[in-house]
Design a protein around this motif. Structure first.
Motif, PDB file in Angstrom:
ATOM      1  N   LEU A 211      51.463  21.396 -22.966  1.00 36.62           N
ATOM      2  CA  LEU A 211      50.544  20.043 -23.120  1.00 36.62           C
ATOM      3  C   LEU A 211      50.309  19.873 -21.623  1.00 36.62           C
ATOM      4  N   ILE A 212      49.093  19.584 -20.812  1.00 37.49           N
ATOM      5  CA  ILE A 212      48.919  19.293 -19.642  1.00 37.49           C
ATOM      6  C   ILE A 212      47.798  18.148 -19.444  1.00 37.49           C
ATOM      7  N   TYR A 213      47.758  17.848 -18.444  1.00 37.90           N
ATOM      8  CA  TYR A 213      46.554  16.909 -18.014  1.00 37.90           C
ATOM      9  C   TYR A 213      45.648  17.714 -17.305  1.00 37.90           C
ATOM     10  N   TYR A 214      44.340  17.760 -17.598  1.00 35.32           N
ATOM     11  CA  TYR A 214      43.380  18.976 -16.991  1.00 35.32           C
ATOM     12  C   TYR A 214      43.144  18.122 -15.657  1.00 35.32           C
ATOM     13  N   GLY A 215      43.299  16.929 -15.433  1.00 37.30           N
ATOM     14  CA  GLY A 215      42.760  16.445 -14.306  1.00 37.30           C
ATOM     15  C   GLY A 215      43.824  16.904 -13.018  1.00 37.30           C
ATOM     16  N   TRP A 216      45.019  17.355 -13.430  1.00 36.13           N
ATOM     17  CA  TRP A 216      45.912  18.046 -12.298  1.00 36.13           C
ATOM     18  C   TRP A 216      46.094  19.142 -12.625  1.00 36.13           C
ATOM     19  N   THR A 217      46.684  19.702 -13.468  1.00 34.33           N
ATOM     20  CA  THR A 217      47.102  20.993 -13.690  1.00 34.33           C
ATOM     21  C   THR A 217      46.009  21.935 -13.862  1.00 34.33           C
ATOM     22  N   GLY A 218      44.938  21.388 -14.698  1.00 30.14           N
ATOM     23  CA  GLY A 218      43.727  22.200 -15.123  1.00 30.14           C
ATOM     24  C   GLY A 218      43.288  22.550 -13.641  1.00 30.14           C
ATOM     25  N   ILE A 219      42.998  21.588 -12.853  1.00 28.26           N
ATOM     26  CA  ILE A 219      42.278  21.558 -11.664  1.00 28.26           C
ATOM     27  C   ILE A 219      43.100  22.369 -10.623  1.00 28.26           C
ATOM     28  N   GLU A 220      44.322  22.605 -10.770  1.00 26.01           N
ATOM     29  CA  GLU A 220      45.110  23.487 -10.070  1.00 26.01           C
ATOM     30  C   GLU A 220      44.912  24.774 -10.285  1.00 26.01           C
ATOM     31  N   ALA A 221      44.726  25.130 -11.681  1.00 26.63           N
ATOM     32  CA  ALA A 221      44.581  26.197 -12.357  1.00 26.63           C
ATOM     33  C   ALA A 221      42.993  27.066 -11.834  1.00 26.63           C
ATOM     34  N   GLU A 222      42.388  26.072 -11.751  1.00 24.37           N
ATOM     35  CA  GLU A 222      41.008  26.315 -11.140  1.00 24.37           C
ATOM     36  C   GLU A 222      40.911  26.911  -9.567  1.00 24.37           C
ATOM     37  N   LEU A 223      41.821  25.989  -8.859  1.00 27.81           N
ATOM     38  CA  LEU A 223      41.871  26.706  -7.451  1.00 27.81           C
ATOM     39  C   LEU A 223      42.607  27.886  -7.270  1.00 27.81           C
ATOM     40  N   ARG A 224      43.521  27.979  -8.302  1.00 22.40           N
ATOM     41  CA  ARG A 224      44.403  29.481  -8.284  1.00 22.40           C
ATOM     42  C   ARG A 224      43.597  30.331  -8.784  1.00 22.40           C
ATOM     43  N   LYS A 225      42.415  30.332  -9.451  1.00 16.63           N
ATOM     44  CA  LYS A 225      41.698  31.416 -10.058  1.00 16.63           C
ATOM     45  C   LYS A 225      42.200  31.958 -11.426  1.00 16.63           C
ATOM     46  N   GLU A 226      43.036  30.837 -11.942  1.00 13.84           N
ATOM     47  CA  GLU A 226      43.595  31.438 -13.133  1.00 13.84           C
ATOM     48  C   GLU A 226      42.899  30.714 -14.485  1.00 13.84           C
ATOM     49  N   PRO A 227      42.048  31.155 -15.101  1.00 11.07           N
ATOM     50  CA  PRO A 227      41.231  30.091 -16.216  1.00 11.07           C
ATOM     51  C   PRO A 227      42.266  29.832 -17.161  1.00 11.07           C
ATOM     52  N   LEU A 228      41.903  29.013 -17.833  1.00 13.57           N
ATOM     53  CA  LEU A 228      42.936  28.396 -19.059  1.00 13.57           C
ATOM     54  C   LEU A 228      41.828  28.146 -20.186  1.00 13.57           C
ATOM     55  N   ASN A 229      42.443  28.249 -21.189  1.00 13.39           N
ATOM     56  CA  ASN A 229      41.916  27.741 -22.473  1.00 13.39           C
ATOM     57  C   ASN A 229      42.500  26.419 -22.825  1.00 13.39           C
ATOM     58  N   ILE A 230      41.660  25.273 -23.234  1.00 12.70           N
ATOM     59  CA  ILE A 230      42.463  23.924 -23.512  1.00 12.70           C
ATOM     60  C   ILE A 230      41.817  23.633 -24.675  1.00 12.70           C
ATOM     61  N   VAL A 231      42.817  23.350 -25.706  1.00 13.54           N
ATOM     62  CA  VAL A 231      42.593  22.695 -26.787  1.00 13.54           C
ATOM     63  C   VAL A 231      42.866  20.900 -26.509  1.00 13.54           C
ATOM     64  N   TYR A 232      41.853  20.430 -26.453  1.00 14.32           N
ATOM     65  CA  TYR A 232      42.029  18.891 -26.187  1.00 14.32           C
ATOM     66  C   TYR A 232      42.232  18.007 -27.218  1.00 14.32           C
ATOM     67  N   LEU A 233      43.195  17.035 -27.037  1.00 15.44           N
ATOM     68  CA  LEU A 233      43.625  16.237 -28.081  1.00 15.44           C
ATOM     69  C   LEU A 233      42.485  15.368 -28.839  1.00 15.44           C
ATOM     70  N   ASN A 234      41.615  14.891 -28.078  1.00 14.12           N
ATOM     71  CA  ASN A 234      40.850  14.007 -28.288  1.00 14.12           C
ATOM     72  C   ASN A 234      39.472  14.483 -29.190  1.00 14.12           C
ATOM     73  N   HIS A 235      39.507  15.966 -29.036  1.00 17.05           N
ATOM     74  CA  HIS A 235      38.165  16.555 -29.959  1.00 17.05           C
ATOM     75  C   HIS A 235      38.794  16.841 -31.289  1.00 17.05           C
ATOM     76  N   TYR A 236      40.124  16.470 -31.554  1.00 12.33           N
ATOM     77  CA  TYR A 236      40.383  16.634 -32.860  1.00 12.33           C
ATOM     78  C   TYR A 236      40.671  15.565 -33.929  1.00 12.33           C
ATOM     79  N   SER A 237      40.706  14.382 -33.039  1.00  9.78           N
ATOM     80  CA  SER A 237      40.852  13.213 -33.763  1.00  9.78           C
ATOM     81  C   SER A 237      40.799  11.873 -32.778  1.00  9.78           C
TER      82      SER A 237
END
Length: 356
Positions: A211-237
């Motif tokens: 479980l991560i916050y995209y606004g930090w770790t997701g952005i860090e992954a972008e900078l590291r060029k390590e693409p992620l798949n994200i299952v967002y909590l609010n997309h499900y309920s």
């Protein structure tokens, strides 16, 4: 979020463990006289506006939830640009004490703090008189993340995989709920406590998703060029689209010093509006206050987060009763609250200035 000079996700795990301690040991809040002072966070004292005169400004203290990060940018902008001084306030930003920022607010050691809807809800149902006065971000940006090459795209894909977390009952309930929405079996997930392990290191070695916050770790992954798949909590309920983080104060402050609360919110709202309109300048101000942060990450995170502070709300900080009710009902159903939450007492929009 974390001490960003180190690994972002490592500190997120630390924060998670801290939130778990708060949620499972809220007896600390009843120790009203034992909050203890936090240490002042790095930061500029602010620019006193030209020509300001009159009575001495009122002293206020604001406790962060963790080390300075882009969730806090509006606070640092309001301090740096003199918005607090313009409202007759002299603001000091401090780190949370050992018992947490909420305990400091409840005990009166600080006037305001950064917290979370889940913690406020838990505290309120245990008789702790703290109140949310603004949503820092309108929508929940957290989700279960995994490296793209693992091909984990839905909660159903969690089955047979290893989840790395910090053992919080809330965290596990979120995992179970999301999987239930996708008709998946959470019992088929291996759960390990990764403690202070770095997200990126752990993904290569021990776990499949976290479980991560995209606004930090997701952005860090972008900078590291390590693409992620994200299952967002609010997309499900809608119940999982809760406010994280929020700004809080005490019922005592609201009752005895409403003019201070109003002034604080006027200045803070200007700070976040500045960060919304000028993300690069706001990032510079945050870096000036906390120069050990990763510069590229702060700029990228701020650019991503700035439009999400207010998002679709009529003004920055606005909180909806439905958001509080939906998440409180979910928490109660998952035995995370001892009793139903009185949402009307848990939050207020009373002190927000008129939006644009």
């Amino acid at each position: 979020m974390f001490s960003i000079a180190a690994s972002g996700e490592e500190e997120k795990m630390n924060l998670g463990k801290w939130k778990y301690a708060v949620l499972t040991g809220l007896a600390i809040f009843s120790l009203a006289g034992c909050g203890g002072q936090g240490q002042e966070a790095a930061g500029d004292q602010g620019h006193v506006p030209e020509g300001q005169s009159g009575a001495a400004p009122a002293q206020i203290k604001i406790a962060l939830d963790w080390s300075p990060n882009t969730n806090h940018t509006g606070l640092y902008v309001a301090k740096d640009q003199g918005y607090y001084q313009q409202e007759g306030l002299n603001a000091e930003i401090v780190q949370p004490g050992a018992g947490g920022a909420e305990a400091m607010v409840a005990s009166g050691d600080v006037d305001f703090a950064v917290s979370y809807q889940e913690v406020v809800s838990q505290a309120r149902t245990q008789g702790v008189p703290i109140v949310s006065i603004a949503a820092v971000i309108q929508h929940n940006t957290s989700g279960f993340a995994s490296p793209a090459f693992k091909n984990i795209k839905t909660p159903k894909d969690f089955e047979g995989k290893t989840y790395g977390g910090y053992g919080s009952p809330t965290e596990l309930a979120l995992l179970q709920s999301v999987m239930q929405f996708d008709h998946a079996d959470a019992g088929k997930v291996k759960i390990v406590n990764t403690g202070e392990g770095d997200f990126f290191t752990s993904m290569k070695r021990d776990i499949d998703f976290a479980l991560i916050y995209y606004g930090w770790t997701g952005i860090e992954a972008e900078l590291r060029k390590e693409p992620l798949n994200i299952v967002y909590l609010n997309h499900y309920s809608d119940s999982l689209d809760f406010y994280t983080p929020v700004l809080i104060t005490s019922e005592k402050m609201i009752k005895e010093k409403p003019e201070i609360v109003k002034a604080f919110m006027a200045a803070t709202s200007k700070g976040y509006q500045y960060a919304i309109e000028k993300p690069e300048e706001a990032a510079q101000i945050l870096l000036k206050a906390a120069p050990d942060l990763d510069r590229d990450l702060v700029f990228a995170s701020q650019k991503w987060l700035s439009p999400r502070y207010q998002d679709d709300a009529p003004r920055w900080g606005e909180q909806k009763k439905s958001v509080w009710e939906n998440y409180a009902k979910w928490m109660y159903e998952h035995h995370l609250l001892e009793k139903p939450l009185d949402t009307d007492a848990a939050f207020t929009n009373e002190f927000l200035p008129d939006g644009k």
